[in-house]
Design an enzyme around this catalytic site. Structure first.
Site, PDB file in Angstrom:
ATOM      1  N   CYS A   1     -23.343 -37.224 -15.489  1.00  0.00           N
ATOM      2  CA  CYS A   1     -22.020 -36.577 -15.796  1.00  0.00           C
ATOM      3  C   CYS A   1     -21.960 -34.868 -16.160  1.00  0.00           C
ATOM      4  CB  CYS A   1     -20.734 -36.842 -16.340  1.00  0.00           C
ATOM      5  SG  CYS A   1     -19.536 -35.865 -16.110  1.00  0.00           S
TER       6      CYS A   1
ATOM      7  N   HIS B   1     -21.519 -42.703 -14.491  1.00  0.00           N
ATOM      8  CA  HIS B   1     -22.046 -43.362 -15.974  1.00  0.00           C
ATOM      9  C   HIS B   1     -22.905 -44.750 -16.353  1.00  0.00           C
ATOM     10  CE1 HIS B   1     -20.013 -40.161 -18.133  1.00  0.00           C
ATOM     11  NE2 HIS B   1     -19.223 -39.582 -16.896  1.00  0.00           N
TER      12      HIS B   1
ATOM     13  N   GLU C   1     -24.142 -46.352 -19.402  1.00  0.00           N
ATOM     14  CA  GLU C   1     -23.185 -45.600 -20.464  1.00  0.00           C
ATOM     15  C   GLU C   1     -22.581 -46.828 -20.389  1.00  0.00           C
ATOM     16  OE1 GLU C   1     -23.111 -42.805 -18.998  1.00  0.00           O
ATOM     17  OE2 GLU C   1     -21.690 -42.447 -20.247  1.00  0.00           O
TER      18      GLU C   1
END
Lengths: 83, 236
Positions: free
Chosen positions: B86, B203, B205
């Protein structure tokens, strides 16, 4: 000694879509501001310079505009030095 | 093997990346402050999501000049693995480590939702654990994820298989409706020519446990771990 200023205009390149400008154009049109065919939104910088010669100012502003103030992939700039 | 997660003022996904690597995948991981002038001892660097330096000037534009980025650039040019997520992707583009730029979303809104991305190239250290064409469900959360580059750069990336992820439908079809932000050629993530630097807007994560709605992001982190393990075995 009069201070030297630089004005820098940064605009999205013509070839790059400017969704913010488009949204502003739509808003203007819906508010009754007709006859605005296109809006493009950019940025305006005013720089106070510790320099005395126009040539040095141009060199500096050219460089910092290219390296920092714009992303050359999507933006272009022009500037003027104001004595 | 040690991972470094860079922390800029305004990073806000640094702890998520740290958690994914440390708690979920049990890997050694440390934070790296933006003032660090070197990244010695790290095997892979994560540039996390967030709003580094308040997104002032342009997203990623100020972060790109921070001391740690000079070290990350040297690390990347020397072949080190760098993953930009990002805002991290935006920083990598600003730094010139990846081609192109990320513009304001076509719809101008900040978009935070699950999307589907298709693995276009599983021959990178970031996707080696994925099946060819595998579709991953991973969330996005950004206002400036609208990828752009000029035609020459796009042709070059296509020729070198540098487009690593594309937005698709859940069953892997490219459709206008599946592209959340107007990205050119449905691009969600790209790598450099050498394949050691990858940036993506989604994302991974935030998709590492079933409780988060998806664990598909693990594919990317597991690929990284496998690649580093292989590297270590080869050089041992």
């Amino acid at each position: 000694m009069p201070a030297m200023k630089a004005h820098v205009w940064v605009m999205p390149k013509r070839t790059v879509l400017d969704p913010q400008g488009q949204a502003i154009q739509h808003a203007l049109s819906s508010l009754g501001f007709h006859n605005v065919r296109e809006v493009r939104q950019g940025k305006f910088f005013v720089l106070d310079l510790d320099l005395t010669t126009r040539e040095a100012a141009e060199n500096l502003v050219e460089r910092l505009s290219r390296e920092v103030l714009t992303n050359p992939v999507i933006e272009e700039f022009r500037y003027e030095i104001v004595d | 093997m040690k991972f470094g997660v860079v922390v800029f003022p305004g990073s806000n996904c640094d702890h998520d990346a740290y958690y994914a690597l440390g708690q979920v995948l049990h890997q050694p991981v440390e934070f790296l402050w933006h003032q660090s002038e070197q990244v010695a001892g790290f095997d892979a660097i994560i540039l996390p999501g967030g709003f580094s330096y308040g997104d002032y000037l342009r997203t990623g534009a100020i972060a790109r000049f921070s001391p740690v980025m000079r070290a990350v650039e040297r690390f990347a040019r020397g072949g080190g693995l760098v993953l930009g997520i990002c805002n991290g992707f935006q920083i990598l583009c600003e730094a010139g480590l990846l081609p192109g730029a990320l513009r304001r979303n076509a719809g101008l809104r900040f978009i935070c939702r699950q999307v589907h991305i298709r693995v276009e190239n599983n021959g990178t250290p970031f996707t080696a654990a994925a099946k060819p064409g595998q579709v991953l469900q991973i969330p996005i959360a950004h206002a400036e994820g609208n990828y752009f580059c000029d035609e020459a750069a796009l042709t070059e990336m296509e020729r070198n298989s540098q487009i690593v992820f594309r937005y698709t439908t859940p069953d892997g079809r490219e459709e206008a409706a599946a592209n959340p932000n107007g990205s050119l050629a449905n691009i969600a993530g790209i790598c450099n020519r050498e394949r050691n630097v990858l940036g993506l807007m989604p994302h991974p994560e935030r998709a590492v446990e079933a409780a988060l709605g998806s664990s598909d992001g693990l594919v990317i982190f597991r690929s990284l771990i496998e690649s580093l393990t292989r590297q270590a075995t080869v050089s041992a």
